[in-house]
Motif scaffolding. Structure first.
Motif, PDB file in Angstrom:
ATOM      1  N   ASN A 155       8.586  28.091  -7.046  1.00 22.68           N
ATOM      2  CA  ASN A 155       8.846  28.689  -8.339  1.00 22.68           C
ATOM      3  C   ASN A 155       9.952  29.547  -8.145  1.00 22.68           C
ATOM      4  O   ASN A 155      10.980  29.540  -9.201  1.00 22.68           O
ATOM      5  CB  ASN A 155       7.665  29.704  -8.633  1.00 22.68           C
ATOM      6  CG  ASN A 155       6.323  28.977  -9.373  1.00 22.68           C
ATOM      7  OD1 ASN A 155       6.551  28.599 -10.402  1.00 22.68           O
ATOM      8  ND2 ASN A 155       5.292  28.855  -8.730  1.00 22.68           N
ATOM      9  N   ILE A 156      10.297  30.164  -7.203  1.00 23.71           N
ATOM     10  CA  ILE A 156      11.620  30.835  -7.024  1.00 23.71           C
ATOM     11  C   ILE A 156      13.004  29.994  -6.954  1.00 23.71           C
ATOM     12  O   ILE A 156      13.705  30.295  -7.758  1.00 23.71           O
ATOM     13  CB  ILE A 156      11.522  31.761  -5.671  1.00 23.71           C
ATOM     14  CG1 ILE A 156      10.627  32.706  -5.806  1.00 23.71           C
ATOM     15  CG2 ILE A 156      12.779  32.167  -5.474  1.00 23.71           C
ATOM     16  CD1 ILE A 156      10.409  33.440  -4.146  1.00 23.71           C
ATOM     17  N   LEU A 157      12.651  28.810  -6.427  1.00 28.05           N
ATOM     18  CA  LEU A 157      13.787  27.958  -6.598  1.00 28.05           C
ATOM     19  C   LEU A 157      14.319  27.453  -7.964  1.00 28.05           C
ATOM     20  O   LEU A 157      15.073  27.354  -8.472  1.00 28.05           O
ATOM     21  CB  LEU A 157      13.400  26.886  -5.472  1.00 28.05           C
ATOM     22  CG  LEU A 157      14.605  25.653  -5.413  1.00 28.05           C
ATOM     23  CD1 LEU A 157      15.999  26.354  -4.984  1.00 28.05           C
ATOM     24  CD2 LEU A 157      14.282  24.356  -4.433  1.00 28.05           C
ATOM     25  N   THR A 159      13.163  28.615 -10.741  1.00 29.19           N
ATOM     26  CA  THR A 159      13.581  29.801 -11.570  1.00 29.19           C
ATOM     27  C   THR A 159      15.058  29.782 -11.548  1.00 29.19           C
ATOM     28  O   THR A 159      15.605  30.150 -12.532  1.00 29.19           O
ATOM     29  CB  THR A 159      12.645  30.954 -11.469  1.00 29.19           C
ATOM     30  OG1 THR A 159      11.347  30.622 -11.383  1.00 29.19           O
ATOM     31  CG2 THR A 159      13.068  32.005 -12.410  1.00 29.19           C
ATOM     32  N   GLN A 160      15.571  29.862 -10.233  1.00 27.86           N
ATOM     33  CA  GLN A 160      16.938  30.525  -9.901  1.00 27.86           C
ATOM     34  C   GLN A 160      18.006  29.148 -10.421  1.00 27.86           C
ATOM     35  O   GLN A 160      19.021  29.415 -11.017  1.00 27.86           O
ATOM     36  CB  GLN A 160      17.171  30.726  -8.632  1.00 27.86           C
ATOM     37  CG  GLN A 160      16.419  31.793  -7.994  1.00 27.86           C
ATOM     38  CD  GLN A 160      16.695  32.107  -6.531  1.00 27.86           C
ATOM     39  OE1 GLN A 160      17.149  31.449  -5.855  1.00 27.86           O
ATOM     40  NE2 GLN A 160      16.330  33.258  -6.235  1.00 27.86           N
ATOM     41  N   LEU A 161      17.258  28.048 -10.144  1.00 23.71           N
ATOM     42  CA  LEU A 161      18.009  26.897 -10.862  1.00 23.71           C
ATOM     43  C   LEU A 161      18.245  26.477 -12.317  1.00 23.71           C
ATOM     44  O   LEU A 161      18.800  25.825 -12.929  1.00 23.71           O
ATOM     45  CB  LEU A 161      17.424  25.564 -10.043  1.00 23.71           C
ATOM     46  CG  LEU A 161      18.020  25.488  -8.722  1.00 23.71           C
ATOM     47  CD1 LEU A 161      17.249  24.326  -8.332  1.00 23.71           C
ATOM     48  CD2 LEU A 161      19.296  25.519  -8.245  1.00 23.71           C
ATOM     49  N   GLY A 162      17.335  27.405 -13.084  1.00 23.79           N
ATOM     50  CA  GLY A 162      17.041  27.319 -14.415  1.00 23.79           C
ATOM     51  C   GLY A 162      16.208  26.257 -15.050  1.00 23.79           C
ATOM     52  O   GLY A 162      16.065  26.079 -16.184  1.00 23.79           O
ATOM     53  N   LYS A 166       9.885  30.885 -16.581  1.00 20.59           N
ATOM     54  CA  LYS A 166       9.005  31.915 -15.751  1.00 20.59           C
ATOM     55  C   LYS A 166       8.237  30.958 -14.972  1.00 20.59           C
ATOM     56  O   LYS A 166       8.156  29.855 -14.946  1.00 20.59           O
ATOM     57  CB  LYS A 166       8.348  32.467 -16.744  1.00 20.59           C
ATOM     58  CG  LYS A 166       7.192  31.677 -17.635  1.00 20.59           C
ATOM     59  CD  LYS A 166       6.138  32.380 -18.671  1.00 20.59           C
ATOM     60  CE  LYS A 166       5.394  31.725 -19.307  1.00 20.59           C
ATOM     61  NZ  LYS A 166       4.655  32.353 -20.162  1.00 20.59           N
ATOM     62  N   SER A 167       7.743  31.704 -13.788  1.00 19.74           N
ATOM     63  CA  SER A 167       6.771  30.853 -12.972  1.00 19.74           C
ATOM     64  C   SER A 167       5.447  30.282 -13.402  1.00 19.74           C
ATOM     65  O   SER A 167       5.086  30.778 -14.314  1.00 19.74           O
ATOM     66  CB  SER A 167       6.339  32.106 -11.650  1.00 19.74           C
ATOM     67  OG  SER A 167       7.568  32.469 -11.221  1.00 19.74           O
TER      68      SER A 167
END
Length: 319
Positions: A155-157, A159-162, A166-167
């Protein structure tokens, strides 16, 4: 004359007319026979509680028979909406597993057979075999951490990549949960399952490949006209065996038991998990035995049907 006597003695030995000649083989088979009788046939005596209101203090024989001529628990099962949902989930999961987990091991074996680099081949084999030795409990811990909606790396990856705004709770969302379960089964079983097919490929006569090469065939032609036809009978037998475990879930039980929770249970719950809960957690021994007996009867019918279809389609069958 001497050769005729030897032939007659051999025939008597093979047909079992001379038991002493096969004594060593019979002794070797005896432990397996006893284990089968003890753990597979003797416990079948307990199936009778499916037709009784079993009381653990009275025992099997002293417990009273169930109502409706002993079919009370079967009727209850078919009249329970939640139970029918579990049956549909079991069929859905089994069909998806059959469609997406039976052929990848054969494909991997074919691809590995075409690899010429020894170091690369061993690396791929080791990496593909390794997941088989990881228990579902450990797999559950790993993927719960990776797919956690708040702290999971996936989820973090994303989300950061667009990719995500949201998670997402992957293990509770109906759009992702079942595909994830199927992919995990493929990941865990593809390497181990390919061993059987690799064994078949090794036994193929190399002259057949040479004949295709003489006719101008390249690598694809060798796979199509030699490798795959030799693998089809093995694939058919394994497919038949898997069809006989559709209602049982096979390895799906362990996977579902690890990944299920109160939020996703209605999406992936299968019969074996339902039987475990109703039997041991709720103490409904007769009811759970009736459900298990129903499941076993359906499995036998599916096994016989798959065996008949395979025999007609590929001339390969278990019996």
């Amino acid at each position: 004359m001497a050769s005729e006597k030897k032939l007659k003695a051999y025939q008597q030995s093979v047909l079992g007319r001379n038991p002493k000649s096969q004594l060593s083989l019979q002794l070797m088979a005896l432990p397996a026979l006893l284990a089968t009788l003890l753990f597979s046939y003797f416990p079948m005596y307990g199936v009778i509680i499916a037709f009784k209101n079993y009381n653990i203090f009275k025992g099997i024989m002293a417990s009273p028979w169930a109502a409706s001529n002993g079919l009370e628990h079967f009727i209850d099962f078919f009249n329970t909406p939640a139970a029918m949902g579990v049956v549909l989930n079991t069929i859905k999961m089994a069909v998806l597993m059959l469609l997406f987990t039976t052929w990848p091991p054969m494909l991997l074996a074919i691809l590995l057979n075409e690899v010429r680099g020894t170091a690369f081949l061993k690396t791929v084999q080791t990496c593909s075999y390794l997941p088989h030795f990881i228990s579902w409990a450990v797999c559950g811990g790993i993927f719960y951490s990776l797919l956690n909606p708040t702290s999971g790396a996936v989820n973090i990856l994303l989300t950061q990549l667009g990719v995500l705004d949201k998670s997402i709770n992957f293990l509770s969302d109906s759009r992702f949960l079942v595909p994830i379960m199927v992919l995990l089964r493929v990941w865990k079983g593809i390497g181990w399952g390919s061993i059987i097919y690799l064994g078949v490929i090794v036994s193929i006569d190399q002259e057949l490949y040479e004949a295709v090469e003489i006719d101008g065939g390249r690598r694809y032609a060798k796979i199509r006209y030699v490798t795959i036809p030799h693998l089809i009978p093995t694939f058919a037998l394994l497919f038949i065996l898997e069809c006989g475990k559709i209602m049982s879930g096979g390895d799906t039980f362990n996977q579902v038991y690890v990944f299920s929770n109160m939020t996703n249970r209605q999406l992936i719950d299968v019969l074996d998990n339902y039987i475990l809960r109703t039997g041991f957690e709720n103490g409904r021994y007769s009811y759970s035995t009736a459900v298990n007996l129903f499941k076993s009867v359906i499995n036998v019918m599916l096994l016989l049907s798959a065996n008949w279809v395979s025999k007609k389609a590929t001339e390969t069958s278990l019996f």
